[in-house]
Design a protein around this motif. Structure first.
Motif, PDB file in Angstrom:
ATOM      1  N   GLY A 257       0.375  -0.799  -0.026  1.00 56.97           N
ATOM      2  CA  GLY A 257       0.021  -0.285   0.517  1.00 56.97           C
ATOM      3  C   GLY A 257       1.163   0.781   0.120  1.00 56.97           C
ATOM      4  N   ARG A 258       0.275   2.433  -0.899  1.00 55.08           N
ATOM      5  CA  ARG A 258       0.784   3.623  -0.643  1.00 55.08           C
ATOM      6  C   ARG A 258       0.448   4.132   0.620  1.00 55.08           C
ATOM      7  NH1 ARG A 258      -3.338   6.431  -1.636  1.00 55.08           N
ATOM      8  NH2 ARG A 258      -4.871   5.430  -2.380  1.00 55.08           N
ATOM      9  N   VAL A 259       1.384   5.155   1.078  1.00 59.24           N
ATOM     10  CA  VAL A 259       2.161   5.631   2.100  1.00 59.24           C
ATOM     11  C   VAL A 259       0.591   6.838   2.569  1.00 59.24           C
ATOM     12  CG1 VAL A 259       4.519   5.157   3.012  1.00 59.24           C
ATOM     13  CG2 VAL A 259       3.980   7.174   1.915  1.00 59.24           C
ATOM     14  N   ASN A 260       0.348   7.215   1.483  1.00 59.01           N
ATOM     15  CA  ASN A 260      -0.895   8.760   1.534  1.00 59.01           C
ATOM     16  C   ASN A 260      -2.124   8.632   1.756  1.00 59.01           C
ATOM     17  OD1 ASN A 260      -0.555   8.353  -1.025  1.00 59.01           O
ATOM     18  ND2 ASN A 260      -0.943   9.844  -1.984  1.00 59.01           N
ATOM     19  N   SER A 261      -2.382   6.701   1.849  1.00 53.90           N
ATOM     20  CA  SER A 261      -3.639   6.548   2.299  1.00 53.90           C
ATOM     21  C   SER A 261      -3.746   6.210   3.340  1.00 53.90           C
ATOM     22  CB  SER A 261      -3.756   4.736   1.126  1.00 53.90           C
ATOM     23  OG  SER A 261      -4.535   3.732   1.939  1.00 53.90           O
ATOM     24  N   VAL A 262      -5.232   6.794   3.992  1.00 49.57           N
ATOM     25  CA  VAL A 262      -5.624   6.147   5.575  1.00 49.57           C
ATOM     26  C   VAL A 262      -5.954   4.986   5.414  1.00 49.57           C
ATOM     27  CG1 VAL A 262      -8.124   6.674   5.024  1.00 49.57           C
ATOM     28  CG2 VAL A 262      -7.125   7.794   6.550  1.00 49.57           C
TER      29      VAL A 262
ATOM     30  N   GLY B  38      -1.510   0.965  -5.552  1.00 56.39           N
ATOM     31  CA  GLY B  38      -2.403   2.061  -5.232  1.00 56.39           C
ATOM     32  C   GLY B  38      -1.996   3.177  -5.978  1.00 56.39           C
ATOM     33  N   MET B  39      -3.045   3.455  -6.530  1.00 62.91           N
ATOM     34  CA  MET B  39      -3.062   4.978  -7.148  1.00 62.91           C
ATOM     35  C   MET B  39      -1.907   4.988  -8.622  1.00 62.91           C
ATOM     36  SD  MET B  39      -5.020   7.436  -4.851  1.00 62.91           S
ATOM     37  CE  MET B  39      -4.287   8.738  -5.815  1.00 62.91           C
ATOM     38  N   GLN B  40      -0.991   5.549  -8.096  1.00 64.89           N
ATOM     39  CA  GLN B  40       0.058   6.058  -9.319  1.00 64.89           C
ATOM     40  C   GLN B  40       1.058   4.449  -9.580  1.00 64.89           C
ATOM     41  OE1 GLN B  40       0.051   7.905  -6.330  1.00 64.89           O
ATOM     42  NE2 GLN B  40       2.145   8.769  -5.906  1.00 64.89           N
TER      43      GLN B  40
ATOM     44  N   SER C 294      -9.169  -5.228  -5.024  1.00 60.11           N
ATOM     45  CA  SER C 294      -7.768  -4.057  -5.828  1.00 60.11           C
ATOM     46  C   SER C 294      -7.694  -2.348  -5.391  1.00 60.11           C
ATOM     47  CB  SER C 294      -8.339  -4.048  -7.447  1.00 60.11           C
ATOM     48  OG  SER C 294      -7.294  -3.440  -8.592  1.00 60.11           O
ATOM     49  N   LEU C 295      -8.103  -2.668  -4.298  1.00 57.70           N
ATOM     50  CA  LEU C 295      -7.813  -2.224  -3.092  1.00 57.70           C
ATOM     51  C   LEU C 295      -6.413  -2.691  -2.101  1.00 57.70           C
ATOM     52  CD1 LEU C 295     -11.304  -1.431  -1.910  1.00 57.70           C
ATOM     53  CD2 LEU C 295      -9.555  -0.309  -3.650  1.00 57.70           C
ATOM     54  N   VAL C 296      -5.368  -0.930  -0.824  1.00 53.88           N
ATOM     55  CA  VAL C 296      -4.732  -1.693  -0.083  1.00 53.88           C
ATOM     56  C   VAL C 296      -5.547  -0.606   0.947  1.00 53.88           C
ATOM     57  CG1 VAL C 296      -2.817  -0.938  -1.844  1.00 53.88           C
ATOM     58  CG2 VAL C 296      -3.961   1.223  -1.276  1.00 53.88           C
ATOM     59  N   PRO C 297      -4.987  -1.138   1.700  1.00 54.58           N
ATOM     60  CA  PRO C 297      -3.884  -2.875   1.704  1.00 54.58           C
ATOM     61  C   PRO C 297      -4.141  -3.295   2.345  1.00 54.58           C
ATOM     62  CG  PRO C 297      -5.202  -1.272   4.487  1.00 54.58           C
ATOM     63  CD  PRO C 297      -5.652  -1.032   3.607  1.00 54.58           C
TER      64      PRO C 297
ATOM     65  N   TRP D  97      -7.038  -8.613   4.356  1.00 59.93           N
ATOM     66  CA  TRP D  97      -7.250  -6.961   3.481  1.00 59.93           C
ATOM     67  C   TRP D  97      -8.204  -7.234   4.467  1.00 59.93           C
ATOM     68  CZ3 TRP D  97     -12.463  -7.750   1.812  1.00 59.93           C
ATOM     69  CH2 TRP D  97     -12.121  -9.419   1.305  1.00 59.93           C
ATOM     70  N   GLU D  98      -8.999  -5.614   4.932  1.00 57.70           N
ATOM     71  CA  GLU D  98      -9.833  -4.757   5.062  1.00 57.70           C
ATOM     72  C   GLU D  98      -8.365  -4.560   6.246  1.00 57.70           C
ATOM     73  OE1 GLU D  98     -12.539  -3.561   4.929  1.00 57.70           O
ATOM     74  OE2 GLU D  98     -13.089  -4.526   3.134  1.00 57.70           O
ATOM     75  N   SER D  99      -8.367  -3.101   6.150  1.00 58.02           N
ATOM     76  CA  SER D  99      -7.169  -2.491   7.022  1.00 58.02           C
ATOM     77  C   SER D  99      -7.942  -2.369   8.685  1.00 58.02           C
ATOM     78  CB  SER D  99      -7.827  -0.895   6.268  1.00 58.02           C
ATOM     79  OG  SER D  99      -8.991   0.081   7.130  1.00 58.02           O
ATOM     80  N   HIS D 100      -9.308  -2.088   8.945  1.00 56.16           N
ATOM     81  CA  HIS D 100      -9.623  -1.897  10.661  1.00 56.16           C
ATOM     82  C   HIS D 100      -9.313  -4.135  10.497  1.00 56.16           C
ATOM     83  CE1 HIS D 100     -12.161   1.117  10.155  1.00 56.16           C
ATOM     84  NE2 HIS D 100     -10.788   1.916   9.444  1.00 56.16           N
TER      85      HIS D 100
ATOM     86  N   ALA E 232     -15.272   4.967  12.797  1.00 55.82           N
ATOM     87  CA  ALA E 232     -14.281   5.905  11.985  1.00 55.82           C
ATOM     88  C   ALA E 232     -14.668   5.418  10.179  1.00 55.82           C
ATOM     89  CB  ALA E 232     -13.151   5.234  12.400  1.00 55.82           C
ATOM     90  N   PHE E 233     -15.135   4.363   9.909  1.00 49.70           N
ATOM     91  CA  PHE E 233     -15.566   4.623   8.902  1.00 49.70           C
ATOM     92  C   PHE E 233     -16.884   5.737   7.989  1.00 49.70           C
ATOM     93  CE2 PHE E 233     -14.061  -0.145   7.668  1.00 49.70           C
ATOM     94  CZ  PHE E 233     -13.115   0.962   6.970  1.00 49.70           C
ATOM     95  N   THR E 234     -17.678   5.526   8.810  1.00 47.53           N
ATOM     96  CA  THR E 234     -18.747   6.669   9.192  1.00 47.53           C
ATOM     97  C   THR E 234     -18.052   8.257   9.073  1.00 47.53           C
ATOM     98  OG1 THR E 234     -20.618   5.197  10.412  1.00 47.53           O
ATOM     99  CG2 THR E 234     -20.470   7.117  10.527  1.00 47.53           C
TER     100      THR E 234
END
Ligand SMILES: N[C@@H](CCC(=O)N[C@@H](CS)C(=O)NCC(=O)O)C(=O)O
Length: 206
Positions: A6-11, A33-35, A51-54, A64-67, A100-102
């Motif tokens: 995962g890219r470091v600027n992803s929340v 992710g992204m670029q 197809s998502l991070v992290p 997967w699933e950050s939480h 937090a997702f809310t």
């Protein structure tokens, strides 16, 4: 060794990295992710069909699933610290993780509009609606709940602070008007005392 994609600027990636560093884990991170792309390769899709991070891999176990990643790392390495052993305290922490997702949903158009969209392409109405909603959630829910507490579940920092800490960092650092909320400000300053938060979370928004 633990692997994190995962890219470091992803929340959401920030949540996994913050948890891993709080727990003192060694890990190997791969930009994705992204670029950086990578998330649409067959190898990545096999690990994470969203197809998502992290995404993480720990001894061959892919998650997967950050939480859920934060919960897993906390349960494995942080019993009594990030992972509250008391079941009600743990449920309280998990409630804040879910909530937090809310908050993320309310902030989405604000963050994307102001940080990731050129000025001439912005939707001011969507940004303003998101700002009002985020401010209302912060004031009515988080601010009230933090009254008399150092962290979201009481006197100790737990996994419950991690996802919402990442979401609130975006809210605090976006160039928007916010109400003065002393309990949130004091809690956010406490998070700022943590090296793992400063390293992974409180970096310039991009
Ligand atoms: N619920 C998922 C959402 C994951 C998600 O939406 N990740 C975003 C980054 S925050 C993503 O992968 N965006 C596409 C990209 O970076 O290419 C989680 O918490 O892990």
């Amino acid at each position: 060794m633990l692997k994190i994609w995962g890219r470091v600027n992803s929340v959401n990636v920030k949540k996994a990295l913050w948890a891993a560093d709080e727990l003192g884990l060694e890990y190997e991170r791969t930009d994705a992710g992204m670029q950086f792309g990578l998330t649409r390769t067959p190898e990545y899709l096999k690990m994470n069909p969203n197809s998502l991070v992290p995404t993480i891999e720990d001894d061959g176990f892919v998650l997967w699933e950050s939480h859920t990643i934060v919960r897993y790392l906390a349960a494995k390495h942080g019993a009594g610290t990030l992972w509250p052993t008391d079941i009600q305290t743990r449920a309280d922490a998990e409630r804040w993780m879910d909530w937090a997702f809310t908050f993320q949903a309310a902030m989405r158009n604000v963050f994307w509009g102001l940080i990731r969209t050129p000025a001439d392409k912005r939707d001011p109405k969507a940004i303003e609606e998101g700002r009002v909603k985020s401010n209302q959630l912060a004031a009515d829910v988080l601010e009230r709940s933090l009254q008399g507490k150092k962290y979201v579940v009481g006197d100790s920092f737990t996994m419950g602070d991690i996802p919402i800490g990442c979401e609130v960092q975006r809210w605090m650092r976006c160039p928007i008007e916010r109400p003065r909320l002393p309990n949130i400000e004091a809690w956010f300053a406490r998070l700022g005392e943590r090296p793992a938060f400063r390293k992974n979370v409180d970096i310039p928004l991009s």
